[in-house]
Write a protein that holds these residues in place. Structure first.
Motif, PDB file in Angstrom:
ATOM      1  N   GLU A 115       1.148  -0.920   0.090  1.00  0.00           N
ATOM      2  CA  GLU A 115       0.287   0.055   0.096  1.00  0.00           C
ATOM      3  C   GLU A 115       0.911   1.064   0.202  1.00  0.00           C
ATOM      4  O   GLU A 115       1.728   1.320   1.068  1.00  0.00           O
ATOM      5  CB  GLU A 115      -0.520  -0.539   1.637  1.00  0.00           C
ATOM      6  N   PRO A 116       1.408   2.068  -1.140  1.00  0.00           N
ATOM      7  CA  PRO A 116       2.017   3.022  -1.152  1.00  0.00           C
ATOM      8  C   PRO A 116       1.197   4.089  -0.325  1.00  0.00           C
ATOM      9  O   PRO A 116       0.180   4.263  -0.481  1.00  0.00           O
ATOM     10  CB  PRO A 116       1.772   3.218  -2.613  1.00  0.00           C
ATOM     11  N   VAL A 117       2.118   5.131  -0.135  1.00  0.00           N
ATOM     12  CA  VAL A 117       1.597   6.423   0.409  1.00  0.00           C
ATOM     13  C   VAL A 117       2.575   7.525   0.343  1.00  0.00           C
ATOM     14  O   VAL A 117       4.029   7.586   0.401  1.00  0.00           O
ATOM     15  CB  VAL A 117       2.149   5.963   1.800  1.00  0.00           C
ATOM     16  N   GLU A 118       2.148   8.264   0.323  1.00  0.00           N
ATOM     17  CA  GLU A 118       2.698   9.085  -0.944  1.00  0.00           C
ATOM     18  C   GLU A 118       2.743  10.589   0.197  1.00  0.00           C
ATOM     19  O   GLU A 118       1.533  11.163   0.939  1.00  0.00           O
ATOM     20  CB  GLU A 118       2.084   9.987  -1.998  1.00  0.00           C
ATOM     21  N   ALA A 147      16.981  -0.724  -1.766  1.00  0.00           N
ATOM     22  CA  ALA A 147      16.778  -1.858   0.141  1.00  0.00           C
ATOM     23  C   ALA A 147      14.951  -1.864   0.563  1.00  0.00           C
ATOM     24  O   ALA A 147      15.088  -2.397   0.708  1.00  0.00           O
ATOM     25  CB  ALA A 147      17.846  -1.084   0.385  1.00  0.00           C
ATOM     26  N   LYS A 148      14.417  -0.505  -0.205  1.00  0.00           N
ATOM     27  CA  LYS A 148      13.208  -0.603   0.372  1.00  0.00           C
ATOM     28  C   LYS A 148      11.776  -0.324  -0.571  1.00  0.00           C
ATOM     29  O   LYS A 148      12.392  -0.064  -1.736  1.00  0.00           O
ATOM     30  CB  LYS A 148      13.144  -0.166   1.251  1.00  0.00           C
ATOM     31  N   ILE A 149      11.058  -0.602  -0.335  1.00  0.00           N
ATOM     32  CA  ILE A 149      10.382   0.531  -1.109  1.00  0.00           C
ATOM     33  C   ILE A 149       9.874   1.743  -1.214  1.00  0.00           C
ATOM     34  O   ILE A 149       9.380   2.417   0.066  1.00  0.00           O
ATOM     35  CB  ILE A 149       8.518  -0.426  -0.844  1.00  0.00           C
ATOM     36  N   ALA A 150      10.453   2.609  -1.432  1.00  0.00           N
ATOM     37  CA  ALA A 150      10.870   3.807  -1.704  1.00  0.00           C
ATOM     38  C   ALA A 150      11.267   5.129  -2.226  1.00  0.00           C
ATOM     39  O   ALA A 150      12.492   4.281  -3.701  1.00  0.00           O
ATOM     40  CB  ALA A 150      11.340   4.440  -0.416  1.00  0.00           C
ATOM     41  N   GLY A 151      10.569   5.701  -3.448  1.00  0.00           N
ATOM     42  CA  GLY A 151      10.730   5.990  -3.833  1.00  0.00           C
ATOM     43  C   GLY A 151      10.416   7.952  -4.274  1.00  0.00           C
ATOM     44  O   GLY A 151       9.977   8.324  -2.915  1.00  0.00           O
ATOM     45  N   TYR A 152      10.979   8.723  -4.789  1.00  0.00           N
ATOM     46  CA  TYR A 152      11.055  10.004  -4.897  1.00  0.00           C
ATOM     47  C   TYR A 152      10.509  10.756  -6.420  1.00  0.00           C
ATOM     48  O   TYR A 152      11.070  10.597  -7.354  1.00  0.00           O
ATOM     49  CB  TYR A 152      12.816  10.769  -3.988  1.00  0.00           C
ATOM     50  N   LEU A 153      10.046  12.216  -6.658  1.00  0.00           N
ATOM     51  CA  LEU A 153      10.270  12.498  -7.247  1.00  0.00           C
ATOM     52  C   LEU A 153      10.585  13.998  -6.943  1.00  0.00           C
ATOM     53  O   LEU A 153       9.582  14.717  -6.398  1.00  0.00           O
ATOM     54  CB  LEU A 153       8.439  12.836  -7.889  1.00  0.00           C
ATOM     55  N   ALA A 158       6.137   2.788   1.078  1.00  0.00           N
ATOM     56  CA  ALA A 158       5.589   1.666   1.588  1.00  0.00           C
ATOM     57  C   ALA A 158       5.991   0.257   2.057  1.00  0.00           C
ATOM     58  O   ALA A 158       7.475   0.186   2.374  1.00  0.00           O
ATOM     59  CB  ALA A 158       4.480   0.619   0.060  1.00  0.00           C
ATOM     60  N   SER A 159       5.455  -0.559   2.881  1.00  0.00           N
ATOM     61  CA  SER A 159       5.993  -2.072   3.571  1.00  0.00           C
ATOM     62  C   SER A 159       6.614  -2.556   2.805  1.00  0.00           C
ATOM     63  O   SER A 159       5.782  -3.200   2.104  1.00  0.00           O
ATOM     64  CB  SER A 159       5.532  -2.634   4.984  1.00  0.00           C
ATOM     65  N   GLY A 160       7.592  -3.599   3.062  1.00  0.00           N
ATOM     66  CA  GLY A 160       8.093  -4.668   2.048  1.00  0.00           C
ATOM     67  C   GLY A 160       9.506  -4.284   1.823  1.00  0.00           C
ATOM     68  O   GLY A 160      10.320  -3.283   1.704  1.00  0.00           O
ATOM     69  N   SER A 161       9.608  -5.282   1.419  1.00  0.00           N
ATOM     70  CA  SER A 161      11.259  -5.003   0.640  1.00  0.00           C
ATOM     71  C   SER A 161      11.239  -4.674  -0.844  1.00  0.00           C
ATOM     72  O   SER A 161      10.524  -5.048  -1.650  1.00  0.00           O
ATOM     73  CB  SER A 161      11.668  -6.713   0.428  1.00  0.00           C
ATOM     74  N   GLY A 162      12.380  -4.113  -1.265  1.00  0.00           N
ATOM     75  CA  GLY A 162      12.629  -3.475  -2.330  1.00  0.00           C
ATOM     76  C   GLY A 162      12.601  -4.409  -3.491  1.00  0.00           C
ATOM     77  O   GLY A 162      12.329  -3.324  -4.658  1.00  0.00           O
TER      78      GLY A 162
END
Length: 116
Positions: A3-6, A74-80, A24-28
């Motif tokens: 579940e992505p959270v912005e 390494a994790k579920i994280a992204g940026y803009l 989001a929780s979990g592994s990238g």
């Protein structure tokens, strides 16, 4: 369940910058591609930028050179990173995650408003 959270949206003057985050929780390792989409008032959903598993990126012509997409593998994280913002960038921005089973996961969106 992914579940992505912005976060990171807000009000900014034209020419300013904002940095959106998607987590989001979990592994990238479970994520294939990560993308940012936006929907402006009265308009269709538009792909803004996407980053592949191998780090390859693609941008909409309207944001190329101003926006930069990145991710933490390494994790579920992204940026803009959004620079030189224009009033026409005003929209709700959504994070999309495509997992390795080809399932799409959407966040709830974050509002970006650019004043002239």
């Amino acid at each position: 369940q992914v579940e992505p959270v912005e976060s990171g949206g807000g009000l900014v003057q034209a020419g300013g910058s904002l940095r959106l985050s998607c987590t989001a929780s979990g592994s990238g390792d479970s994520i294939d591609t990560m993308g940012w989409y936006r929907r402006a008032p009265g308009k269709q959903l538009e792909l803004v930028a996407i980053i592949m598993r191998d780090g390859g990126t693609s941008y909409a012509d309207s944001v190329r050179g101003r926006f930069t997409i990145s991710r933490d593998i390494a994790k579920i994280a992204g940026y803009l990173q959004m620079d030189s913002l224009k009033p026409e960038d005003t929209a709700v921005y959504y994070c999309n995650l495509l997992d390795l089973r080809a399932n799409n996961h959407w966040g709830q969106g974050t509002q970006v408003t650019v004043s002239s």
